[in-house]
Write a protein that holds these residues in place. Structure first.
Motif: not given
Length: 161
Positions: A21-34
């Motif tokens: 389960q790395r896709l959703v956490p990765g996307l959430v992290s990217i969204a927060k960083s952006v």
């Protein structure tokens, strides 16, 4: 040694619920960083994250209804109204009633709003240029994949509304 991106692909193709389960956490992290990066880049021009997107969909020539803006931004009309209160106080937008349908409020950019919109677009372009340079050849694949993912998420979200 296995390639990390190949390993992730295999994990994502595994039975549902068995991946790490790395896709959703990765996307959430990217969204927060952006969002955080955009906040820092927009601060010098006195624009908040979210206001940049609002300014991006408006123009001075053609007024848009609050409902149309909300649809375009995928937010509620009440959210747009609150955002319009903020940018209206800064003199960037003008609200007016629709002469054909008095229930509608139409919004357009003021000349000051157009200037701020140009500044926002310059910030977006600088950030995009920086990211494309940092990603190199990968940027094309990433943009393609993000477009596909956006389409999938938009369809699923529209079914839930």
């Amino acid at each position: 040694m296995p390639n990390p991106s190949s390993q992730l692909r295999e994990e994502l193709r595994a039975e549902p619920g068995t991946s790490t389960q790395r896709l959703v956490p990765g996307l959430v992290s990217i969204a927060k960083s952006v969002r955080q990066l955009m906040a820092l880049k927009l601060a010098p021009i006195d624009v908040l994250v979210g206001q940049d997107q609002l300014l991006g969909v408006l123009d001075a020539e053609h007024a848009k209804s609050v409902l149309d803006i909300a649809t375009e931004l995928s937010v509620r009309p009440s959210t747009v109204s609150k955002m319009l209160d903020q940018v209206g106080k800064k003199g960037w937008t003008l609200r007016q009633g629709d002469q054909d349908d008095r229930r509608k409020t139409l919004v357009r950019l003021t000349p000051d709003g157009v200037k701020v919109q140009e500044s926002v677009r310059a910030v977006w372009k600088r950030l995009e240029d920086d990211l494309v340079e940092a990603l190199g050849d990968q940027s094309v694949d990433i943009v393609d994949n993000l477009g596909s993912l956006d389409s999938i998420l938009t369809k699923r979200l529209s079914r839930l509304r």
